[in-house]
Design a protein around this motif. Structure first.
Motif, mmCIF file in Angstrom:
data_model
loop_
_atom_site.group_PDB
_atom_site.id
_atom_site.type_symbol
_atom_site.label_atom_id
_atom_site.label_comp_id
_atom_site.label_asym_id
_atom_site.label_seq_id
_atom_site.Cartn_x
_atom_site.Cartn_y
_atom_site.Cartn_z
ATOM 1 N N GLN A 39 0.840 -1.190 0.000
ATOM 2 C CA GLN A 39 0.000 0.000 0.000
ATOM 3 C C GLN A 39 0.868 1.231 0.000
ATOM 4 O O GLN A 39 1.676 1.438 0.914
ATOM 5 N N ALA A 40 0.703 2.029 -1.028
ATOM 6 C CA ALA A 40 1.405 3.305 -1.134
ATOM 7 C C ALA A 40 0.520 4.407 -0.573
ATOM 8 O O ALA A 40 -0.714 4.256 -0.536
ATOM 9 N N PRO A 41 1.104 5.521 -0.158
ATOM 10 C CA PRO A 41 0.307 6.621 0.403
ATOM 11 C C PRO A 41 -0.775 7.077 -0.565
ATOM 12 O O PRO A 41 -0.517 7.312 -1.746
ATOM 13 N N GLY A 42 -1.998 7.155 -0.053
ATOM 14 C CA GLY A 42 -3.099 7.634 -0.856
ATOM 15 C C GLY A 42 -3.664 6.627 -1.835
ATOM 16 O O GLY A 42 -4.558 6.964 -2.627
ATOM 17 N N LYS A 43 -3.164 5.387 -1.789
ATOM 18 C CA LYS A 43 -3.634 4.366 -2.714
ATOM 19 C C LYS A 43 -4.215 3.189 -1.957
ATOM 20 O O LYS A 43 -3.955 2.991 -0.771
ATOM 21 N N GLU A 44 -5.005 2.379 -2.663
ATOM 22 C CA GLU A 44 -5.579 1.197 -2.057
ATOM 23 C C GLU A 44 -4.527 0.087 -1.945
ATOM 24 O O GLU A 44 -3.520 0.090 -2.658
ATOM 25 N N ARG A 45 -4.803 -0.850 -1.037
ATOM 26 C CA ARG A 45 -3.906 -1.991 -0.897
ATOM 27 C C ARG A 45 -3.930 -2.814 -2.184
ATOM 28 O O ARG A 45 -4.982 -3.092 -2.742
ATOM 29 N N GLU A 46 -2.745 -3.203 -2.629
ATOM 30 C CA GLU A 46 -2.583 -3.865 -3.918
ATOM 31 C C GLU A 46 -1.997 -5.259 -3.726
ATOM 32 O O GLU A 46 -1.030 -5.441 -2.976
ATOM 33 N N PHE A 47 -2.540 -6.222 -4.441
ATOM 34 C CA PHE A 47 -2.005 -7.577 -4.416
ATOM 35 C C PHE A 47 -0.653 -7.609 -5.123
ATOM 36 O O PHE A 47 -0.512 -7.065 -6.224
ATOM 37 N N VAL A 48 0.322 -8.283 -4.495
ATOM 38 C CA VAL A 48 1.652 -8.398 -5.085
ATOM 39 C C VAL A 48 1.943 -9.837 -5.519
ATOM 40 O O VAL A 48 2.271 -10.081 -6.675
ATOM 41 N N ALA A 49 1.830 -10.766 -4.581
ATOM 42 C CA ALA A 49 2.183 -12.150 -4.899
ATOM 43 C C ALA A 49 1.556 -13.073 -3.870
ATOM 44 O O ALA A 49 1.278 -12.658 -2.742
ATOM 45 N N ALA A 50 1.355 -14.330 -4.256
ATOM 46 C CA ALA A 50 0.824 -15.329 -3.344
ATOM 47 C C ALA A 50 1.386 -16.698 -3.704
ATOM 48 O O ALA A 50 1.744 -16.954 -4.864
ATOM 49 N N ILE A 51 1.447 -17.563 -2.698
ATOM 50 C CA ILE A 51 1.962 -18.904 -2.900
ATOM 51 C C ILE A 51 1.089 -19.882 -2.123
ATOM 52 O O ILE A 51 0.671 -19.599 -1.001
ATOM 53 N N SER A 52 0.791 -21.016 -2.725
ATOM 54 C CA SER A 52 -0.049 -22.016 -2.081
ATOM 55 C C SER A 52 0.700 -22.714 -0.957
ATOM 56 O O SER A 52 1.905 -22.554 -0.799
ATOM 57 N N TRP A 53 -0.038 -23.500 -0.184
ATOM 58 C CA TRP A 53 0.597 -24.100 0.991
ATOM 59 C C TRP A 53 1.704 -25.095 0.654
ATOM 60 O O TRP A 53 2.607 -25.303 1.430
ATOM 61 N N THR A 54 1.650 -25.681 -0.513
ATOM 62 C CA THR A 54 2.725 -26.585 -0.915
ATOM 63 C C THR A 54 3.827 -25.864 -1.676
ATOM 64 O O THR A 54 4.911 -26.411 -1.884
ATOM 65 N N GLY A 55 3.537 -24.638 -2.099
ATOM 66 C CA GLY A 55 4.484 -23.917 -2.935
ATOM 67 C C GLY A 55 4.348 -24.218 -4.404
ATOM 68 O O GLY A 55 5.073 -23.660 -5.228
ATOM 69 N N THR A 69 9.566 -12.583 -7.244
ATOM 70 C CA THR A 69 9.270 -13.986 -7.046
ATOM 71 C C THR A 69 8.912 -14.219 -5.582
ATOM 72 O O THR A 69 9.344 -13.466 -4.699
ATOM 73 N N ILE A 70 8.135 -15.255 -5.333
ATOM 74 C CA ILE A 70 7.723 -15.601 -3.986
ATOM 75 C C ILE A 70 8.115 -17.048 -3.725
ATOM 76 O O ILE A 70 8.018 -17.899 -4.613
ATOM 77 N N SER A 71 8.567 -17.318 -2.517
ATOM 78 C CA SER A 71 8.940 -18.678 -2.149
ATOM 79 C C SER A 71 8.639 -18.860 -0.664
ATOM 80 O O SER A 71 8.408 -17.889 0.056
ATOM 81 N N ARG A 72 8.667 -20.110 -0.239
ATOM 82 C CA ARG A 72 8.409 -20.378 1.173
ATOM 83 C C ARG A 72 9.294 -21.503 1.645
ATOM 84 O O ARG A 72 9.639 -22.407 0.876
ATOM 85 N N GLY A 73 9.635 -21.441 2.910
ATOM 86 C CA GLY A 73 10.380 -22.512 3.549
ATOM 87 C C GLY A 73 9.561 -23.010 4.716
ATOM 88 O O GLY A 73 9.568 -22.399 5.794
ATOM 89 N N ASN A 74 8.821 -24.070 4.504
ATOM 90 C CA ASN A 74 7.909 -24.541 5.557
ATOM 91 C C ASN A 74 8.658 -25.012 6.801
ATOM 92 O O ASN A 74 8.150 -24.925 7.919
ATOM 93 N N ALA A 75 9.863 -25.499 6.615
ATOM 94 C CA ALA A 75 10.649 -25.924 7.777
ATOM 95 C C ALA A 75 11.035 -24.729 8.646
ATOM 96 O O ALA A 75 11.221 -24.869 9.855
ATOM 97 N N LYS A 76 11.126 -23.545 8.038
ATOM 98 C CA LYS A 76 11.505 -22.332 8.767
ATOM 99 C C LYS A 76 10.319 -21.426 9.039
ATOM 100 O O LYS A 76 10.481 -20.340 9.583
#
Length: 124
Positions: A39-55, A69-76
């Motif tokens: 969210q930038a000043p004066g603007k609406e919240r904007e979707f950037v990235a998403a990742i599923s539970w398995t990646g 890019t988006i990534s996840r480390g479920n162990a961490k």
């Protein structure tokens, strides 16, 4: 709910890279799809990235495709947002969010837990 804490924001120049991290606690992290919004000043919240539970599934906002890019480390219990070729228009507060379930959701209303946000400022 899951508790989320973002880190890694800062001031960079156009063309630089930055990696945001989001540490989760309180629930089984692997049960949640994770997302980043901004969210930038004066603007609406904007979707950037998403990742599923398995990646296995990832979605990106049109303005960041090919650069972030988006990534996840479920162990961490951590999700990352790698931001490359940053532009001044990427300047915003970046929020991490968690949605129970497997889908890499793209709308804010699907997320039940939110972090406090981390500021990213890109100078020209």
């Amino acid at each position: 709910q899951v508790q989320l804490v973002e880190s890694g924001g800062g001031l960079v120049q156009a063309g630089d890279s930055l990696r945001l991290s989001c540490a989760a606690s309180g629930r089984t992290f692997s049960n949640y799809a994770m997302g980043w919004f901004r969210q930038a000043p004066g603007k609406e919240r904007e979707f950037v990235a998403a990742i599923s539970w398995t990646g296995g599934n990832r979605n990106f906002g049109d303005s960041v495709k090919g650069r972030f890019t988006i990534s996840r480390g479920n162990a961490k219990n951590t999700v990352y947002l790698q931001m490359n070729s940053l532009k001044p228009e990427d300047t915003a507060v970046y929020y991490c969010a968690a949605a129970f379930g497997s889908v890499a959701a793209t709308t804010a209303r699907e997320y039940g837990s939110w972090g406090q946000g981390t500021q990213v400022t890109v100078s020209s």
